[in-house]
Design an enzyme around this catalytic site. Sequence first.
Site, short mmCIF file in Angstrom:
data_model
loop_
_atom_site.label_atom_id
_atom_site.label_comp_id
_atom_site.label_asym_id
_atom_site.label_seq_id
_atom_site.Cartn_x
_atom_site.Cartn_y
_atom_site.Cartn_z
N ASN A 338 53.07 47.93 26.42
CA ASN A 338 52.82 48.75 27.59
C ASN A 338 54.11 49.27 28.19
OD1 ASN A 338 51.16 49.91 29.87
ND2 ASN A 338 49.63 48.73 28.76
N HIS A 340 56.55 48.41 30.24
CA HIS A 340 57.82 47.68 30.13
C HIS A 340 58.34 47.68 28.70
CE1 HIS A 340 60.62 44.17 30.54
NE2 HIS A 340 60.86 44.78 31.69
N CYS A 341 57.43 47.64 27.75
CA CYS A 341 57.81 47.58 26.33
C CYS A 341 58.46 48.87 25.83
CB CYS A 341 56.58 47.30 25.46
SG CYS A 341 55.65 45.82 25.92
N ILE A 342 58.17 50.00 26.47
CA ILE A 342 58.68 51.28 25.96
C ILE A 342 59.88 51.78 26.77
CG2 ILE A 342 56.40 51.90 25.09
CD1 ILE A 342 56.18 53.92 27.43
#
Length: 354
Positions: A338, A340-342
């Site tokens: 999501n 934060h991951c990108i």
Amino acid sequence: MPAEFAAHDACWMLWPQRPDTWRLGAKPAQQAFVDVATAVSESETVIVGVNDDQYENARYQLPDHIRVVELSSNDAWMRDVGPTFVTHPQHGLAMIDWEFNAWGGLKGGLYFPWDKDRRIRTKIAEMLGVPRFEAGVVLEGGAIHVDGEGTLITTEECLLNPNRNPGMSRTDMERILSAQLGIDKVIWLPRGCYLDETDGHVDNLCCFVAPAEVALSWCDDSSDPQYVICREALEVLEKASDARGRRLNVHRLPQPGPLYIGEDESSGIDRLSSSHPRQPGDRMAASYINFYIGNSVVVMPLLDPAHDDEAREVIQRLFPERRIIGVNAREILLGGGNIHCITQQQPRAPLNVG
């Protein structure tokens, strides 16, 4: 390593295009990435790395004030393939270059090859002209959160997983984290969110929102496997103190869903033997903890109309001085992560560098 809630100079992202991760040729995901980049850009400079064959498309879709640079990648998870930035009061900005094996290598990794991803940190160091320190261990940025005052939080499920660094003990890993990130204490949670394909990244379960303040994804349904996981984490957090001896204040953030991949969503994904299967009915590791803290905004995922408003209210209480921007993020979740991951923050360099 500064905390994410400290000041940033920029935010780095990558452009999605991989058809075995992102459905329908990544077109829906690209729109979600544009929305995230646009929201973050209200707060700080955003730089989006793009493969050459998608450069013109990305440049057309992204607003003019967002920087687009050619930066080849295997997929679009900048938090995990990008650098972990660190700062020094005299020497300024630098980066840690962890090893990357696509979340498990040939023993549970999510795709192969990952050769372009491994070069991203070297390229960004060259682009910024900053020192790059090779850590020599496998670690993804989503596996750690810090408070900027000596404390790091992570999960045993991920950092001690034999598909990352076989044979490494907690003591071994703590020594490396201390040397690379300047931290003094590690708080070990047992595991991450249920069915998280990253092997339990902490950034989907728990994060620092201020010194001695953490947010924890929370489930009240005793029939849900996440129910036990979040209570295990709470028990550790309530007994823990940070590097300065302060007890932690734990804020519970409701869990969305549970959410599952739909038949139409699964059918739009290319099937390759070298990539992670995404089947209809598969449960996704959905969490509102997976937000990005910008200088003046917090960009949070909108995932479940039944819980979005409550989650927004909790996040607003945690960040009263920042504007909360919700982005429809199901397309990112379908890819396995999501907001934060990108994203990956580039901290503001100290002013007294000399």
